[in-house]
Write a protein that holds these residues in place. Structure first.
Motif, PDB file in Angstrom:
ATOM      1  N   ALA A 165       0.823  -1.209   0.000  1.00 52.76           N
ATOM      2  CA  ALA A 165       0.000   0.000   0.000  1.00 52.76           C
ATOM      3  C   ALA A 165       0.858   1.260   0.000  1.00 52.76           C
ATOM      4  O   ALA A 165       0.534   2.252  -0.664  1.00 52.76           O
ATOM      5  N   LEU A 166       1.969   1.238   0.752  1.00 52.58           N
ATOM      6  CA  LEU A 166       2.850   2.399   0.789  1.00 52.58           C
ATOM      7  C   LEU A 166       3.514   2.622  -0.565  1.00 52.58           C
ATOM      8  O   LEU A 166       3.678   3.778  -0.996  1.00 52.58           O
ATOM      9  N   ALA A 167       3.896   1.558  -1.248  1.00 54.89           N
ATOM     10  CA  ALA A 167       4.460   1.694  -2.590  1.00 54.89           C
ATOM     11  C   ALA A 167       3.446   2.331  -3.537  1.00 54.89           C
ATOM     12  O   ALA A 167       3.793   3.204  -4.348  1.00 54.89           O
ATOM     13  N   TYR A 168       2.182   1.922  -3.435  1.00 50.68           N
ATOM     14  CA  TYR A 168       1.144   2.513  -4.278  1.00 50.68           C
ATOM     15  C   TYR A 168       0.958   3.992  -3.949  1.00 50.68           C
ATOM     16  O   TYR A 168       0.822   4.827  -4.857  1.00 50.68           O
ATOM     17  N   LEU A 169       0.985   4.329  -2.667  1.00 49.24           N
ATOM     18  CA  LEU A 169       0.846   5.721  -2.261  1.00 49.24           C
ATOM     19  C   LEU A 169       2.007   6.556  -2.783  1.00 49.24           C
ATOM     20  O   LEU A 169       1.827   7.737  -3.115  1.00 49.24           O
ATOM     21  N   ARG A 170       3.186   5.957  -2.873  1.00 43.76           N
ATOM     22  CA  ARG A 170       4.365   6.667  -3.374  1.00 43.76           C
ATOM     23  C   ARG A 170       4.464   6.641  -4.892  1.00 43.76           C
ATOM     24  O   ARG A 170       5.463   7.103  -5.449  1.00 43.76           O
ATOM     25  N   GLY A 171       3.449   6.097  -5.550  1.00 42.06           N
ATOM     26  CA  GLY A 171       3.379   6.180  -7.010  1.00 42.06           C
ATOM     27  C   GLY A 171       4.127   5.104  -7.757  1.00 42.06           C
ATOM     28  O   GLY A 171       4.473   5.290  -8.930  1.00 42.06           O
ATOM     29  N   ARG A 172       4.366   3.948  -7.121  1.00 41.24           N
ATOM     30  CA  ARG A 172       5.071   2.860  -7.783  1.00 41.24           C
ATOM     31  C   ARG A 172       4.173   1.650  -7.970  1.00 41.24           C
ATOM     32  O   ARG A 172       3.225   1.466  -7.208  1.00 41.24           O
ATOM     33  N   GLU A 173       4.509   0.830  -8.961  1.00 39.57           N
ATOM     34  CA  GLU A 173       3.780  -0.404  -9.211  1.00 39.57           C
ATOM     35  C   GLU A 173       4.520  -1.604  -8.657  1.00 39.57           C
ATOM     36  O   GLU A 173       4.174  -2.745  -8.955  1.00 39.57           O
ATOM     37  N   TYR A 174       5.546  -1.366  -7.869  1.00 41.90           N
ATOM     38  CA  TYR A 174       6.334  -2.444  -7.274  1.00 41.90           C
ATOM     39  C   TYR A 174       6.837  -1.971  -5.921  1.00 41.90           C
ATOM     40  O   TYR A 174       6.960  -0.768  -5.655  1.00 41.90           O
ATOM     41  N   VAL A 175       7.126  -2.923  -5.040  1.00 41.04           N
ATOM     42  CA  VAL A 175       7.599  -2.633  -3.686  1.00 41.04           C
ATOM     43  C   VAL A 175       9.118  -2.652  -3.685  1.00 41.04           C
ATOM     44  O   VAL A 175       9.746  -3.511  -4.322  1.00 41.04           O
ATOM     45  N   VAL A 176       9.724  -1.705  -2.970  1.00 41.81           N
ATOM     46  CA  VAL A 176      11.176  -1.680  -2.781  1.00 41.81           C
ATOM     47  C   VAL A 176      11.453  -1.897  -1.294  1.00 41.81           C
ATOM     48  O   VAL A 176      10.553  -1.751  -0.455  1.00 41.81           O
ATOM     49  N   PRO A 177      12.688  -2.249  -0.923  1.00 34.88           N
ATOM     50  CA  PRO A 177      12.988  -2.510   0.492  1.00 34.88           C
ATOM     51  C   PRO A 177      12.630  -1.366   1.430  1.00 34.88           C
ATOM     52  O   PRO A 177      12.219  -1.606   2.577  1.00 34.88           O
ATOM     53  N   ASP A 178      12.774  -0.118   0.981  1.00 35.84           N
ATOM     54  CA  ASP A 178      12.446   1.017   1.848  1.00 35.84           C
ATOM     55  C   ASP A 178      10.989   1.011   2.286  1.00 35.84           C
ATOM     56  O   ASP A 178      10.665   1.487   3.378  1.00 35.84           O
TER      57      ASP A 178
END
Length: 330
Positions: free
Chosen positions: A269-282
């Motif tokens: 969900a945080l990755a989506y909120l940050r505008g990405r279609e994939y999750v990163v370690p951060d």
């Protein structure tokens, strides 16, 4: 993420919601971001902070911005489960019992000072938080969708409070600890209090939010990140797995498997909120403390040595190998 007063032209609907809430909330960016993450990930939040930090106002403003229903329940020692979930009431003209639904039937429920009510009342929330439904008598009633429980507790009082049962605490996706505002932020708070309250406009509706949840569900999570979440949960139970044998005496019970699920869902969900279609370690490391801190049960030795869950988790993450960012080539 720092939310200013005016959203950029390229802002998405969920970002516009946050900018709208910031009309009334000064600071508390972490709390607002975590609230939106919980909404997108269909989780619940436990907030710990001293009185007067706008916890209630934040949830109420968020409910207005998404056009959802908002109910607030003040937990007190004399509360009973029926006050939360509802009960059956005898209707004399018809001679039948009718169901009177409680305040949990809403989109955003604020359980204020949840640790002031006894365990039987706290446990009344267990079914609705996990199953999104309430059983009254022999009938089962689903709660509205979307549904978020935000509970608050005061860390500075010991009189008249009841500790939350472990099963109850584990139902919360995150526990967010908030502190006092800075001098500049507090100046703005006082300045805004002298003017008429800002009117929160509805940016989206609950149906749109459900669609955003489904979009967040499509965010890609690399298996290496799932492995990291699982290893983090296991290391909280057995610190010796990451070479921290000296921490074992401080941990009575580690994080449950639900923590691994919650961390991955919240990171997505945080990755989506940050505008990405994939999750990163951060995305996972930024949320790790919020997701795991309330799931650790520490020993009395930890209390005497002033060892906190945050300290233990920080040492574990420092000893864990964090995977390389993945997903860009998907």
């Amino acid at each position: 993420m720092n939310w200013t007063d005016a959203p950029p032209a390229s802002a998405g609907p969920i970002e516009k919601v946050l900018y709208e809430v910031k009309k009334t909330i000064v600071g508390q960016d972490v709390l607002l971001e975590r609230l939106v993450v919980a909404l997108l990930a269909r989780g619940h939040i436990l907030v710990e902070g001293v009185p007067g930090l706008a916890k209630t106002l934040a949830v109420k403003s968020l409910a207005q911005a998404i056009g959802g229903d908002f109910h607030r329940v003040q937990f007190t020692p004399d509360l009973v489960p029926a006050d939360i979930v509802g009960t059956r009431v005898y209707h004399q003209p018809t001679g039948e019992f009718q169901v009177q639904l409680g305040p949990v039937f809403t989109n955003l429920l604020l359980a204020d000072e949840i640790n002031r009510a006894p365990a039987k009342v706290q446990s009344a929330l267990l079914e609705v938080m996990q199953e999104r439904q309430v059983t009254i008598g022999r009938e089962t009633h689903p709660v509205p969708n979307p549904f978020l429980v935000m509970a608050t507790q005061n860390p500075i009082e010991n009189e008249g409070v009841y500790p939350l049962p472990e099963a109850q605490v584990d139902r919360f996706m995150m526990k967010v600890v908030i502190g006092y505002p800075s001098v500049t932020e507090e100046f703005v708070v006082v300045e805004r209090a002298l003017a008429p309250a800002a009117v929160i406009q509805r940016i989206i509706d609950p149906h749109t939010l459900v669609g955003l949840q489904q979009e967040a569900d499509r965010v890609y999570v690399d298996p290496s990140l799932i492995e990291f979440a699982v290893n983090l949960a296991h290391a909280s139970r057995e610190p010796a797995r990451v070479g921290l044998t000296d921490l074992a005496r401080y941990v009575q019970f580690g994080a449950s498997p639900r923590s691994s699920i919650s961390l991955v869902l919240a990171g997505r969900a945080l990755a989506y909120l940050r505008g990405r279609e994939y999750v990163v370690p951060d995305d996972l490391t930024d949320l790790a403390l919020d997701v795991l801190r309330h799931r650790l049960v520490l020993s009395y030795e930890a209390l005497s040595d002033e060892v906190t869950p945050d300290l233990i988790l920080a040492k574990i993450m420092a000893n864990l190998s964090i995977p390389e960012p993945a997903g860009r080539g998907r």
